[in-house]
Design a protein around this motif. Structure first.
Motif, mmCIF file in Angstrom:
data_model
loop_
_atom_site.group_PDB
_atom_site.id
_atom_site.type_symbol
_atom_site.label_atom_id
_atom_site.label_comp_id
_atom_site.label_asym_id
_atom_site.label_seq_id
_atom_site.Cartn_x
_atom_site.Cartn_y
_atom_site.Cartn_z
ATOM 1 N N PHE A 21 0.599 -1.378 0.199
ATOM 2 C CA PHE A 21 0.028 -0.098 0.465
ATOM 3 C C PHE A 21 1.114 1.009 0.078
ATOM 4 O O PHE A 21 -0.088 2.271 -0.812
ATOM 5 C CB PHE A 21 -0.637 0.268 0.898
ATOM 6 C CG PHE A 21 -2.353 -0.780 0.806
ATOM 7 C CD1 PHE A 21 -3.140 -0.929 0.046
ATOM 8 C CD2 PHE A 21 -2.323 -1.806 1.862
ATOM 9 C CE1 PHE A 21 -4.236 -1.677 -0.087
ATOM 10 C CE2 PHE A 21 -3.363 -2.790 2.099
ATOM 11 C CZ PHE A 21 -4.351 -2.600 0.644
ATOM 12 N N VAL A 22 1.613 0.914 0.775
ATOM 13 C CA VAL A 22 3.079 2.042 1.057
ATOM 14 C C VAL A 22 2.796 3.030 -0.643
ATOM 15 O O VAL A 22 3.673 3.868 -1.063
ATOM 16 C CB VAL A 22 3.796 2.296 1.783
ATOM 17 C CG1 VAL A 22 5.078 3.606 1.272
ATOM 18 C CG2 VAL A 22 3.932 2.538 3.440
ATOM 19 N N SER A 23 3.933 1.598 -1.543
ATOM 20 C CA SER A 23 4.187 1.649 -2.599
ATOM 21 C C SER A 23 3.351 2.306 -3.789
ATOM 22 O O SER A 23 3.749 2.653 -4.596
ATOM 23 C CB SER A 23 5.154 -0.112 -3.156
ATOM 24 O OG SER A 23 5.934 -0.574 -2.412
ATOM 25 N N PRO B 108 1.139 -3.857 17.281
ATOM 26 C CA PRO B 108 0.108 -5.618 16.637
ATOM 27 C C PRO B 108 -0.970 -5.629 16.190
ATOM 28 O O PRO B 108 -1.233 -6.551 15.197
ATOM 29 C CB PRO B 108 1.438 -6.372 17.240
ATOM 30 C CG PRO B 108 1.460 -5.535 18.980
ATOM 31 C CD PRO B 108 1.477 -4.002 18.301
ATOM 32 N N GLU B 109 -1.801 -4.676 16.691
ATOM 33 C CA GLU B 109 -3.264 -5.021 16.547
ATOM 34 C C GLU B 109 -3.897 -4.102 15.821
ATOM 35 O O GLU B 109 -5.370 -5.064 14.833
ATOM 36 C CB GLU B 109 -4.444 -4.999 17.710
ATOM 37 C CG GLU B 109 -3.714 -3.799 17.813
ATOM 38 C CD GLU B 109 -2.648 -2.615 18.720
ATOM 39 O OE1 GLU B 109 -3.082 -1.012 18.637
ATOM 40 O OE2 GLU B 109 -2.021 -3.595 19.036
ATOM 41 N N ILE B 110 -2.962 -3.531 14.848
ATOM 42 C CA ILE B 110 -3.874 -3.030 13.381
ATOM 43 C C ILE B 110 -3.267 -3.740 12.596
ATOM 44 O O ILE B 110 -2.264 -4.136 12.110
ATOM 45 C CB ILE B 110 -2.996 -1.033 13.669
ATOM 46 C CG1 ILE B 110 -1.526 -0.529 13.699
ATOM 47 C CG2 ILE B 110 -4.032 -0.116 15.250
ATOM 48 C CD1 ILE B 110 -1.268 0.940 13.689
ATOM 49 N N GLY B 111 -3.820 -3.051 10.881
ATOM 50 C CA GLY B 111 -3.245 -3.911 9.738
ATOM 51 C C GLY B 111 -2.768 -2.686 9.116
ATOM 52 O O GLY B 111 -2.503 -1.101 9.839
ATOM 53 N N ALA B 112 -2.700 -2.520 7.878
ATOM 54 C CA ALA B 112 -1.359 -1.443 7.054
ATOM 55 C C ALA B 112 -2.102 -0.300 6.930
ATOM 56 O O ALA B 112 -0.898 0.472 7.194
ATOM 57 C CB ALA B 112 -1.204 -2.189 5.485
ATOM 58 N N LEU B 113 -3.458 -0.560 6.799
ATOM 59 C CA LEU B 113 -3.942 1.066 6.336
ATOM 60 C C LEU B 113 -3.938 1.678 7.912
ATOM 61 O O LEU B 113 -3.793 2.995 7.491
ATOM 62 C CB LEU B 113 -5.132 0.719 5.881
ATOM 63 C CG LEU B 113 -5.242 -0.252 4.038
ATOM 64 C CD1 LEU B 113 -7.062 -0.293 3.581
ATOM 65 C CD2 LEU B 113 -4.508 0.902 3.159
ATOM 66 N N GLU B 114 -4.773 1.305 8.410
ATOM 67 C CA GLU B 114 -4.211 2.102 9.882
ATOM 68 C C GLU B 114 -2.824 2.586 10.361
ATOM 69 O O GLU B 114 -3.087 3.655 10.880
ATOM 70 C CB GLU B 114 -5.200 1.164 11.044
ATOM 71 C CG GLU B 114 -4.978 1.770 12.142
ATOM 72 C CD GLU B 114 -5.935 2.961 12.676
ATOM 73 O OE1 GLU B 114 -5.686 3.812 13.388
ATOM 74 O OE2 GLU B 114 -6.276 3.544 11.742
ATOM 75 N N ALA B 115 -2.290 1.594 9.836
ATOM 76 C CA ALA B 115 -0.682 2.084 10.291
ATOM 77 C C ALA B 115 -0.063 3.186 9.157
ATOM 78 O O ALA B 115 0.249 4.674 9.223
ATOM 79 C CB ALA B 115 0.214 0.842 10.123
ATOM 80 N N ILE B 116 -0.778 2.672 7.896
ATOM 81 C CA ILE B 116 -0.131 4.614 6.787
ATOM 82 C C ILE B 116 -1.418 5.383 7.394
ATOM 83 O O ILE B 116 -0.388 6.605 7.235
ATOM 84 C CB ILE B 116 -0.416 3.893 5.920
ATOM 85 C CG1 ILE B 116 -0.060 3.201 5.273
ATOM 86 C CG2 ILE B 116 -0.862 5.123 4.439
ATOM 87 C CD1 ILE B 116 -0.418 2.002 3.696
#
Length: 211
Positions: free
Chosen positions: A94-96, A128-136
């Motif tokens: 997703f970042v890419s 560790p409980e969150i997903g990629a989109l939430e991290a972004i």
């Protein structure tokens, strides 16, 4: 008051004191694994490199984040992203993708997007409980008003890049760990001033610790 680039670099040197050998070893190990996977990619197709890039980035970020927190991680910590390979791959993808889409508009929006998403790997490690989109999303949030600070911090390493090139890239054995630890300290500064939902880890004053 936000720490200056000079202060962040000083914190990085403090974290690396007594840990330079391990940090260089971690960088070399990460490089060797990356090269090995790239070779496999040539043989079996490029999917291997694509699928593992996120895990390598996550482990690399985790090692230097541990250093910034005055822990003593083993060099093999750079491989710690592989047990989370799917989450790491999703974040890398997703970042890419988002950076590429912004690049389609113009180069500058693409560069800004890169800074906007720059803290996502650290955030994924801490949550560790969150997903990629939430991290972004959280990375975009804490980088609001801070992209220029990171840009200036990176600019301060230009002289070291020149010296590393003069030494036929040998200097990068020291420069990459130095920069990576400084960037991890940059994240720590953002996080300890961030929203309450972030972990309650409060970094000790690095200058109060004995060398």
């Amino acid at each position: 008051m936000n720490p200056t680039s000079s202060e962040l670099r000083a914190r990085a040197r403090h974290s690396l004191n007594g840990n330079w050998g391990t940090a260089i070893g971690a960088f070399v190990l990460c490089g060797l694994v990356t090269i090995g996977i790239a070779i496999l990619g040539i043989i079996f197709g490029g999917l291997a490199s694509m699928f593992t890039s996120g895990a390598i980035m996550l482990g690399f970020s985790g090692f230097f984040l541990s250093l910034a927190r005055y822990e003593r991680p083993a060099a093999t910590t750079v491989m710690s992203g592989f047990p989370q390979i799917w989450r790491a791959f999703c974040l890398w993808f997703f970042v890419s993708l988002f950076t590429f889409l912004w690049m389609l508009l113009l180069i500058v929006p693409g560069i800004i997007a890169k800074y906007r998403y720059s803290q996502a790997y650290y955030i994924l490690l801490d949550n560790p409980e969150i997903g990629a989109l939430e991290a972004i999303r959280r990375s975009k949030e804490i980088m609001a008003g801070n992209k220029g600070r990171l840009f200036v911090l990176q600019l301060t390493f230009i002289g070291w890049h020149i010296l590393s090139l003069i030494t036929f890239y040998i200097g990068y054995l020291w420069l990459v760990p130095y920069m990576s630890t400084a960037y991890a300290h940059f994240y720590e500064d953002l996080r300890t001033k961030g929203a309450p939902r972030f972990p309650d880890y409060i970094a000790a004053d690095p200058f109060a610790k004995p060398l």
